[in-house]
Design an enzyme around this catalytic site. Structure first.
Site, PDB file in Angstrom:
ATOM      1  N   SER A 142       8.001   8.839   6.463  1.00 30.20           N
ATOM      2  CA  SER A 142       7.006   9.318   5.650  1.00 30.20           C
ATOM      3  C   SER A 142       6.609  10.815   5.773  1.00 30.20           C
ATOM      4  O   SER A 142       6.302  11.478   4.956  1.00 30.20           O
ATOM      5  CB  SER A 142       5.691   8.380   5.864  1.00 30.20           C
ATOM      6  OG  SER A 142       5.574   7.064   5.482  1.00 30.20           O
ATOM      7  N   THR A 169      20.705   4.413   0.984  1.00 33.79           N
ATOM      8  CA  THR A 169      21.501   3.499   0.049  1.00 33.79           C
ATOM      9  C   THR A 169      22.848   4.112  -0.640  1.00 33.79           C
ATOM     10  O   THR A 169      23.044   5.165  -0.585  1.00 33.79           O
ATOM     11  CB  THR A 169      20.456   3.433  -1.473  1.00 33.79           C
ATOM     12  OG1 THR A 169      19.301   2.762  -0.859  1.00 33.79           O
ATOM     13  CG2 THR A 169      21.386   2.663  -2.487  1.00 33.79           C
ATOM     14  N   GLU A 249      12.503   8.945  -8.531  1.00 35.56           N
ATOM     15  CA  GLU A 249      12.517   7.588  -7.931  1.00 35.56           C
ATOM     16  C   GLU A 249      11.337   6.729  -7.985  1.00 35.56           C
ATOM     17  O   GLU A 249      11.606   5.672  -8.158  1.00 35.56           O
ATOM     18  CB  GLU A 249      12.894   7.902  -6.420  1.00 35.56           C
ATOM     19  CG  GLU A 249      13.074   6.613  -5.447  1.00 35.56           C
ATOM     20  CD  GLU A 249      13.440   6.825  -3.952  1.00 35.56           C
ATOM     21  OE1 GLU A 249      13.907   6.171  -3.486  1.00 35.56           O
ATOM     22  OE2 GLU A 249      12.893   8.067  -3.501  1.00 35.56           O
ATOM     23  N   ARG A 250      10.274   7.121  -7.723  1.00 34.23           N
ATOM     24  CA  ARG A 250       9.113   6.298  -8.008  1.00 34.23           C
ATOM     25  C   ARG A 250       8.911   5.831  -9.453  1.00 34.23           C
ATOM     26  O   ARG A 250       8.697   4.666  -9.523  1.00 34.23           O
ATOM     27  CB  ARG A 250       7.944   7.183  -7.651  1.00 34.23           C
ATOM     28  CG  ARG A 250       7.567   7.467  -6.108  1.00 34.23           C
ATOM     29  CD  ARG A 250       6.799   8.513  -5.667  1.00 34.23           C
ATOM     30  NE  ARG A 250       6.844   8.640  -4.237  1.00 34.23           N
ATOM     31  CZ  ARG A 250       6.047   9.646  -3.711  1.00 34.23           C
ATOM     32  NH1 ARG A 250       5.423  10.530  -4.155  1.00 34.23           N
ATOM     33  NH2 ARG A 250       5.968   9.707  -2.232  1.00 34.23           N
ATOM     34  N   GLN A 286      -5.309 -26.943 -14.016  1.00 31.27           N
ATOM     35  CA  GLN A 286      -5.889 -25.889 -14.203  1.00 31.27           C
ATOM     36  C   GLN A 286      -5.667 -24.869 -13.478  1.00 31.27           C
ATOM     37  O   GLN A 286      -5.629 -23.519 -13.684  1.00 31.27           O
ATOM     38  CB  GLN A 286      -7.657 -26.103 -14.275  1.00 31.27           C
ATOM     39  CG  GLN A 286      -8.696 -24.960 -14.565  1.00 31.27           C
ATOM     40  CD  GLN A 286      -9.854 -25.553 -14.579  1.00 31.27           C
ATOM     41  OE1 GLN A 286     -10.444 -26.522 -14.185  1.00 31.27           O
ATOM     42  NE2 GLN A 286     -10.957 -24.749 -15.120  1.00 31.27           N
ATOM     43  N   GLY A 347       8.515 -26.141  -3.412  1.00 28.13           N
ATOM     44  CA  GLY A 347       9.521 -26.291  -2.705  1.00 28.13           C
ATOM     45  C   GLY A 347      10.925 -25.770  -3.185  1.00 28.13           C
ATOM     46  O   GLY A 347      11.781 -25.093  -2.723  1.00 28.13           O
TER      47      GLY A 347
END
Length: 387
Positions: A142, A169, A249-250, A286, A347
């Site tokens: 950051s 990346t 990028e954002r 519901q 599941g």
């Protein structure tokens, strides 16, 4: 809210969806296991879809290729939908492609000298070579600028780079690196470095919770000598350049989150219609309906954010606060919708067969990458309160 598409826009969406479903989706399990790299598939995608026409280009340059005839609004739709459809199939494939062509290729295209554009940007944008963007360091995530330890020392007609980058990346396999370093005058500057340059090395792919089909790794720089003409654009204003790169990028990460949310919502909705318990579809219950409704609220709001330009029929000038708000909201909602989908599938949602468990793991990265949720909030606050 369904998007009301023209025939051309519908054709573009259907073309992208058909390609990613038939040509990329069968290879996703192998990419997730690390048995297949995404890069040859990117080259196939570029050729098959004729993506030259969608490449970012310098102001005033003429568009070429099959998309050259699109009007401005259809072109906006095409760019966003291309990313959405790619992400629906494999967020990690999108991540690697975006880091290469966007964070490296488009940066060099927009800020580089004519020689840098021709030699480095265009081969990456055409997917002939793979690029990566080296900002984050082991001790500076950051706090990427102020905490940066990688240095660039001028030595005659070369720069000498020393330091390390992490969580990068494409790093394990990239051909080209855009490395940020603190120069002699204290400013942060980006340098283009080629694989094979003495002193540059990369670590193996990291093992991750999600985005497993996108190789991530470390970059090490030990007295790496690069010619002076590899300084991007001859030097840039550090904060403006990094901020603009992060904004792009954002924006892309927001679109990815929407793609994840859209696919997860559709899987959960269809499953609820078909899955029977107590003698009837669970969609009749519901509480299941309540979950689907909340998921759709998130999906609908994200859709408005990522398609804002197209919906307005014009280019919208987004402030820094707007970009951060979009990234924060879409990232959180992408994760929310994905985990709600797991809950509806119960599941089965926890099993690989139904895809949503992979998409949920992938979605979480978008809350962290490109600036954490906390950094989006702080950046928005500073921008909103600035004089």
């Amino acid at each position: 809210m369904e998007l009301e598409l023209t025939d051309t826009e519908r054709m573009l969406r259907d073309t992208f969806r058909a390609f990613f479903t038939t040509e990329i989706d069968p290879h996703v399990p192998a990419m997730e296991r690390g048995e297949l790299l995404p890069y040859d598939l990117m080259r196939q995608m570029h050729r098959t879809l004729g993506l030259d026409a969608m490449l970012p280009r310098r102001r005033g340059a003429a568009a070429e290729g099959p998309a050259a005839g699109l009007d401005t609004n259809a072109a906006r739709y095409a760019r966003t939908t291309f990313t959405v459809e790619m992400t629906r199939v494999s967020p990690s494939f999108t991540l690697s492609y975006g880091a290469s062509t966007g964070l490296f290729g488009a940066n060099v295209l927009g800020k580089g000298t004519p020689e840098q554009v021709e030699r480095f940007a265009l081969p990456v944008l055409r997917t002939e070579k793979i690029g990566c963007w080296g900002l984050t360091e082991p001790g500076a995530g950051s706090d990427a600028l102020r905490g940066m330890k990688t240095t660039a020392r001028r030595d005659g007609d070369h720069w000498v780079l020393n330091g390390a980058k992490t969580f990068i990346t494409n790093a394990p396999y990239a051909d080209l690196f855009l490395i940020y370093a603190r120069s002699d005058d204290g400013s942060i500057q980006p340098f283009i470095v080629e694989r094979g340059t003495p002193g540059l090395s990369t670590g193996p792919p990291m093992k991750k919770m999600g985005m497993r089909g996108s190789p991530t790794g470390e970059v090490f720089l030990d007295d790496v000598r690069v010619p002076a003409d590899r300084l991007l654009g001859g030097g840039v204003r550090e904060r403006d350049h990094v901020k603009s790169s992060l904004a792009v990028e954002r924006g892309g990460l927001s679109v990815m989150s929407y793609g994840i949310a859209e696919r997860c919502f559709e899987i959960a909705r269809d499953y609820a219609r078909q899955r029977r318990q107590f003698g009837e579809p669970i969609a009749n219950f519901q509480l299941v309906r309540g979950r689907l409704a909340r998921m759709y609220v998130a999906l609908s709001n994200c859709r408005r954010i990522v398609y804002a330009d197209w919906l307005a029929g014009r280019t919208l000038k987004e402030s820094l606060a707007d970009v951060c708000a979009g990234k924060l909201y879409c990232a959180e909602m992408g994760t929310f919708v994905a985990f709600e989908a797991i809950h509806i599938l119960a599941g089965n949602g926890y099993m690989e067969e139904y895809v949503v468990e992979r998409l949920a793991r992938d979605a979480k990265l978008i809350e962290l990458g490109g600036g954490t949720t906390e950094m989006q909030i702080l950046t928005m606050a500073r921008a909103l309160l600035a004089d």
